[in-house]
Design a protein around this motif. Structure first.
Motif, PDB file in Angstrom:
ATOM      1  N   GLY A 158       0.811  -1.209   0.000  1.00 57.95           N
ATOM      2  CA  GLY A 158       0.000   0.000   0.000  1.00 57.95           C
ATOM      3  C   GLY A 158       0.840   1.252   0.000  1.00 57.95           C
ATOM      4  N   VAL A 159       0.247   2.347  -0.484  1.00 55.83           N
ATOM      5  CA  VAL A 159       0.948   3.630  -0.568  1.00 55.83           C
ATOM      6  C   VAL A 159       0.002   4.766  -0.197  1.00 55.83           C
ATOM      7  CG1 VAL A 159       2.654   2.938  -2.306  1.00 55.83           C
ATOM      8  CG2 VAL A 159       0.428   3.786  -3.045  1.00 55.83           C
ATOM      9  N   PHE A 160       0.593   5.904   0.153  1.00 56.64           N
ATOM     10  CA  PHE A 160      -0.171   7.128   0.364  1.00 56.64           C
ATOM     11  C   PHE A 160       0.642   8.292  -0.182  1.00 56.64           C
ATOM     12  CE2 PHE A 160       2.323   6.148   4.094  1.00 56.64           C
ATOM     13  CZ  PHE A 160       2.908   7.342   4.467  1.00 56.64           C
ATOM     14  N   GLY A 161      -0.049   9.385  -0.501  1.00 58.27           N
ATOM     15  CA  GLY A 161       0.610  10.501  -1.173  1.00 58.27           C
ATOM     16  C   GLY A 161       0.255  10.501  -2.653  1.00 58.27           C
ATOM     17  N   PRO A 162       0.764  11.468  -3.427  1.00 59.28           N
ATOM     18  CA  PRO A 162       0.370  11.619  -4.834  1.00 59.28           C
ATOM     19  C   PRO A 162       0.688  10.369  -5.661  1.00 59.28           C
ATOM     20  CG  PRO A 162       1.584  13.542  -4.059  1.00 59.28           C
ATOM     21  CD  PRO A 162       1.741  12.483  -3.010  1.00 59.28           C
TER      22      PRO A 162
ATOM     23  N   GLY B  73      -4.537   7.013   0.460  1.00 55.21           N
ATOM     24  CA  GLY B  73      -4.634   8.468   0.472  1.00 55.21           C
ATOM     25  C   GLY B  73      -3.878   9.009  -0.716  1.00 55.21           C
ATOM     26  N   ASN B  74      -4.498   9.907  -1.479  1.00 49.41           N
ATOM     27  CA  ASN B  74      -3.877  10.373  -2.714  1.00 49.41           C
ATOM     28  C   ASN B  74      -3.476  11.844  -2.658  1.00 49.41           C
ATOM     29  OD1 ASN B  74      -3.277   9.363  -5.516  1.00 49.41           O
ATOM     30  ND2 ASN B  74      -4.537  11.129  -6.084  1.00 49.41           N
ATOM     31  N   ALA B  75      -3.789  12.497  -1.562  1.00 47.40           N
ATOM     32  CA  ALA B  75      -3.488  13.927  -1.433  1.00 47.40           C
ATOM     33  C   ALA B  75      -3.095  14.225   0.011  1.00 47.40           C
ATOM     34  CB  ALA B  75      -4.695  14.773  -1.834  1.00 47.40           C
ATOM     35  N   PHE B  76      -2.552  15.419   0.219  1.00 46.28           N
ATOM     36  CA  PHE B  76      -2.137  15.803   1.565  1.00 46.28           C
ATOM     37  C   PHE B  76      -3.342  15.824   2.492  1.00 46.28           C
ATOM     38  CE2 PHE B  76      -0.652  18.516   4.982  1.00 46.28           C
ATOM     39  CZ  PHE B  76       0.639  18.045   5.163  1.00 46.28           C
ATOM     40  N   GLY B  77      -3.198  15.232   3.681  1.00 42.74           N
ATOM     41  CA  GLY B  77      -4.291  15.169   4.632  1.00 42.74           C
ATOM     42  C   GLY B  77      -5.145  13.923   4.497  1.00 42.74           C
ATOM     43  N   GLU B  78      -4.933  13.151   3.415  1.00 43.89           N
ATOM     44  CA  GLU B  78      -5.688  11.919   3.206  1.00 43.89           C
ATOM     45  C   GLU B  78      -4.861  10.730   3.698  1.00 43.89           C
ATOM     46  OE1 GLU B  78      -6.698  11.529  -0.892  1.00 43.89           O
ATOM     47  OE2 GLU B  78      -7.984  13.299  -0.923  1.00 43.89           O
ATOM     48  N   PHE B  79      -5.371  10.010   4.634  1.00 42.32           N
ATOM     49  CA  PHE B  79      -4.751   8.779   5.124  1.00 42.32           C
ATOM     50  C   PHE B  79      -5.868   7.961   5.747  1.00 42.32           C
ATOM     51  CE2 PHE B  79      -2.451   5.714   7.443  1.00 42.32           C
ATOM     52  CZ  PHE B  79      -1.111   5.719   7.063  1.00 42.32           C
ATOM     53  N   ASN B  80      -6.353   6.972   5.014  1.00 44.04           N
ATOM     54  CA  ASN B  80      -7.480   6.171   5.465  1.00 44.04           C
ATOM     55  C   ASN B  80      -6.986   5.105   6.447  1.00 44.04           C
ATOM     56  OD1 ASN B  80      -9.572   4.103   5.598  1.00 44.04           O
ATOM     57  ND2 ASN B  80     -10.536   5.186   3.880  1.00 44.04           N
ATOM     58  N   ILE B  81      -7.207   5.354   7.720  1.00 39.55           N
ATOM     59  CA  ILE B  81      -6.689   4.459   8.752  1.00 39.55           C
ATOM     60  C   ILE B  81      -7.332   3.082   8.662  1.00 39.55           C
ATOM     61  CG2 ILE B  81      -6.428   4.113  11.237  1.00 39.55           C
ATOM     62  CD1 ILE B  81      -6.326   7.116  11.579  1.00 39.55           C
ATOM     63  N   GLU B  82      -8.619   3.027   8.298  1.00 40.17           N
ATOM     64  CA  GLU B  82      -9.293   1.733   8.188  1.00 40.17           C
ATOM     65  C   GLU B  82      -8.667   0.890   7.080  1.00 40.17           C
ATOM     66  OE1 GLU B  82     -10.850   4.666   8.435  1.00 40.17           O
ATOM     67  OE2 GLU B  82     -11.520   4.410  10.519  1.00 40.17           O
TER      68      GLU B  82
ATOM     69  N   PHE C 287      11.168  15.231   6.054  1.00 39.82           N
ATOM     70  CA  PHE C 287      11.778  16.501   5.669  1.00 39.82           C
ATOM     71  C   PHE C 287      12.057  17.385   6.877  1.00 39.82           C
ATOM     72  CE2 PHE C 287       9.714  15.042   1.799  1.00 39.82           C
ATOM     73  CZ  PHE C 287      10.724  15.219   0.886  1.00 39.82           C
ATOM     74  N   ILE C 288      11.291  17.202   7.929  1.00 42.78           N
ATOM     75  CA  ILE C 288      11.508  17.883   9.200  1.00 42.78           C
ATOM     76  C   ILE C 288      11.677  16.801  10.251  1.00 42.78           C
ATOM     77  CG2 ILE C 288      10.493  19.388  10.952  1.00 42.78           C
ATOM     78  CD1 ILE C 288       9.044  20.846   8.726  1.00 42.78           C
ATOM     79  N   GLN C 289      12.673  16.948  11.099  1.00 45.63           N
ATOM     80  CA  GLN C 289      13.009  15.901  12.063  1.00 45.63           C
ATOM     81  C   GLN C 289      11.787  15.433  12.850  1.00 45.63           C
ATOM     82  OE1 GLN C 289      15.914  14.439  12.176  1.00 45.63           O
ATOM     83  NE2 GLN C 289      15.393  13.058  13.844  1.00 45.63           N
ATOM     84  N   ASN C 290      11.624  14.123  12.863  1.00 43.09           N
ATOM     85  CA  ASN C 290      10.564  13.447  13.624  1.00 43.09           C
ATOM     86  C   ASN C 290       9.160  13.675  13.080  1.00 43.09           C
ATOM     87  OD1 ASN C 290      12.427  12.342  15.464  1.00 43.09           O
ATOM     88  ND2 ASN C 290      12.406  14.221  16.683  1.00 43.09           N
ATOM     89  N   GLU C 291       9.025  14.221  11.873  1.00 43.83           N
ATOM     90  CA  GLU C 291       7.714  14.379  11.261  1.00 43.83           C
ATOM     91  C   GLU C 291       7.680  13.599   9.953  1.00 43.83           C
ATOM     92  OE1 GLU C 291       6.146  18.302  10.989  1.00 43.83           O
ATOM     93  OE2 GLU C 291       6.754  18.852  13.028  1.00 43.83           O
ATOM     94  N   LEU C 292       6.891  12.539   9.913  1.00 40.73           N
ATOM     95  CA  LEU C 292       6.801  11.710   8.725  1.00 40.73           C
ATOM     96  C   LEU C 292       5.871  12.361   7.706  1.00 40.73           C
ATOM     97  CD1 LEU C 292       8.194   9.801  10.713  1.00 40.73           C
ATOM     98  CD2 LEU C 292       6.890   7.922   9.693  1.00 40.73           C
ATOM     99  N   PHE C 293       6.364  12.466   6.491  1.00 38.70           N
ATOM    100  CA  PHE C 293       5.691  13.211   5.436  1.00 38.70           C
ATOM    101  C   PHE C 293       4.346  12.578   5.079  1.00 38.70           C
ATOM    102  CE2 PHE C 293       6.333  15.218   1.017  1.00 38.70           C
ATOM    103  CZ  PHE C 293       5.982  16.464   1.481  1.00 38.70           C
ATOM    104  N   TYR C 294       3.303  13.429   5.017  1.00 44.24           N
ATOM    105  CA  TYR C 294       1.945  13.036   4.635  1.00 44.24           C
ATOM    106  C   TYR C 294       1.243  12.166   5.687  1.00 44.24           C
ATOM    107  CZ  TYR C 294       1.587  14.989  -0.094  1.00 44.24           C
ATOM    108  OH  TYR C 294       1.483  15.849  -1.171  1.00 44.24           O
ATOM    109  N   VAL C 295       1.861  11.966   6.833  1.00 43.08           N
ATOM    110  CA  VAL C 295       1.161  11.305   7.943  1.00 43.08           C
ATOM    111  C   VAL C 295       0.473  12.400   8.751  1.00 43.08           C
ATOM    112  CG1 VAL C 295       1.407   9.989  10.074  1.00 43.08           C
ATOM    113  CG2 VAL C 295       2.726   9.343   8.059  1.00 43.08           C
ATOM    114  N   PRO C 296      -0.855  12.444   8.767  1.00 39.59           N
ATOM    115  CA  PRO C 296      -1.556  13.544   9.437  1.00 39.59           C
ATOM    116  C   PRO C 296      -1.230  13.606  10.934  1.00 39.59           C
ATOM    117  CG  PRO C 296      -3.053  12.292   8.031  1.00 39.59           C
ATOM    118  CD  PRO C 296      -1.786  11.500   8.125  1.00 39.59           C
TER     119      PRO C 296
END
Length: 355
Positions: A100-104, A128-137, A152-161
């Motif tokens: 599975g993947v998330f992001g564009p 999830g195909n866009a920023f803020g989209e992450f279907n946990i189910e 890109f910023i320490q301890n913040e995983l990209f596109y993980v809300p």
């Protein structure tokens, strides 16, 4: 990541990265080729794995770029990742584990997004195909063994809300690759280390050929920059309201290009995260560039969209027809990076000074 989030929502540039890697010299890195050199690079980066096999026969560990030692009972067999991270791992030979993947990932017309690289998108679950989209189910239903992502910023995983990260991280361990404030070879090396830990063969002909091509392309950029010394280059992105001038002090590829000798313009008023300076369209001409590297991702405006902006038409690089595509979020594999360097070397070599 609030600054980056606001940038993404306004369709501007996302971050890249910066410094040289570890104790490896630039010349040594560019001159290293083949499977033995690649193996040495991976060892230098500190990637590690346990004695688990692809069938999960033993414990598995990997120390990621947060300094977190990720440990599971067996080598992960079901991996979900940010699309760019997954695409880079796929280039290194990680395939069947990706579920599975998330992001564009998909364009509106249904085709794979360029950021998906060579991924077999049709067989992957897109959560999830866009920023803020992450279907946990959907994520939970995939029964993930490991979440992989760029950071890109320490301890913040990209596109993980941020608002649901605790729920997400509770479902599976995660491994992060630093992609901010490090030069391009570093995240490539670290992604290779993670791929190797997941069972990829870094001595394969495909991987070693890609590395040789990358090294050759890097030297081509160096040669072009030397041959066309003094050529001013600006990396930028555009939105309806703002012109973004990106910093070679933070974006991973830009720092590497600067190391290779490209004369990149350094914005003097970057934002709090250091990635770019926001300019109104009235001030888009603040930096006089001979060449503009323009964000080519699907969320950014392209030259065809900018006809109504008089200040765009007045930029020297635009008048000279010296606007070249730029991928601010490169795929961190040798296969993904080589074509980018090759195209830029060609553009720099043929460009003319406008002043």
């Amino acid at each position: 990541m609030s600054h980056i989030r606001s940038r993404h929502r306004s369709r501007g540039v996302l971050p890249g990265a910066g410094l040289t890697s570890g104790g490896l010299t630039r010349r040594g890195l560019l001159g290293a080729g083949g499977a033995l050199a690649l193996g040495a690079l991976i060892s230098a980066c500190g990637g590690e794995s346990g004695n688990g096999s692809g069938s999960g026969g033993g414990a598995w560990t990997f120390t990621d770029d947060r300094g977190t030692k990720v440990g599971v009972k067996a080598r992960p067999e079901r991996v979900v990742g940010y699309v760019g991270t997954a695409a880079a791992l796929y280039d290194f030979g990680v395939d069947r584990q990706l579920v599975g993947v998330f992001g564009p990932t998909r364009l509106r017309v249904g085709r794979p997004d360029p950021q998906a690289g060579n991924l077999p998108v049709d067989r992957l679950e897109v959560i999830g195909n866009a920023f803020g989209e992450f279907n946990i189910e959907k994520y939970a239903a995939l029964r993930p063994d490991l979440l992989v992502d760029n950071m890109f910023i320490q301890n913040e995983l990209f596109y993980v809300p941020a608002e649901s990260k605790d729920k997400i991280f509770a479902l599976a361990p995660s491994a992060a690759i630093a992609a901010g404030a490090v030069a391009l070879p570093r995240p490539i090396e670290r992604t290779a280390a993670l791929a190797a830990a997941l069972g990829a063969d870094l001595k394969s002909a495909k991987v070693t050929a890609a590395k040789a091509r990358f090294d050759k392309a890097a030297e081509a950029v160096r040669a072009a920059a030397e041959a066309n010394a003094g050529l001013k280059v600006l990396a930028a992105s555009t939105s309806p309201d703002l012109f973004y001038a990106s910093s070679p002090g933070k974006n991973t590829d830009l720092i590497y290009l600067k190391e290779l000798g490209v004369d990149l313009i350094v914005p003097d008023k970057v934002g709090q995260d250091g990635y770019f300076e926001e300019l109104s369209w009235e001030n888009a001409g603040k930096y006089k560039a001979d060449v503009i590297m323009l964000d080519s991702r699907t969320q950014a405006l392209q030259p065809k969209d900018l006809g109504s902006k008089p200040s765009w038409k007045d930029l020297p690089a635009v008048k000279a027809g010296q606007v070249v595509p730029w991928q601010p979020e490169p795929r961190f594999s040798y296969e993904g990076g080589a074509p980018i360097l090759e195209a830029l070397a060609t553009s720099i070599k043929s460009a003319k000074k406008t002043g």
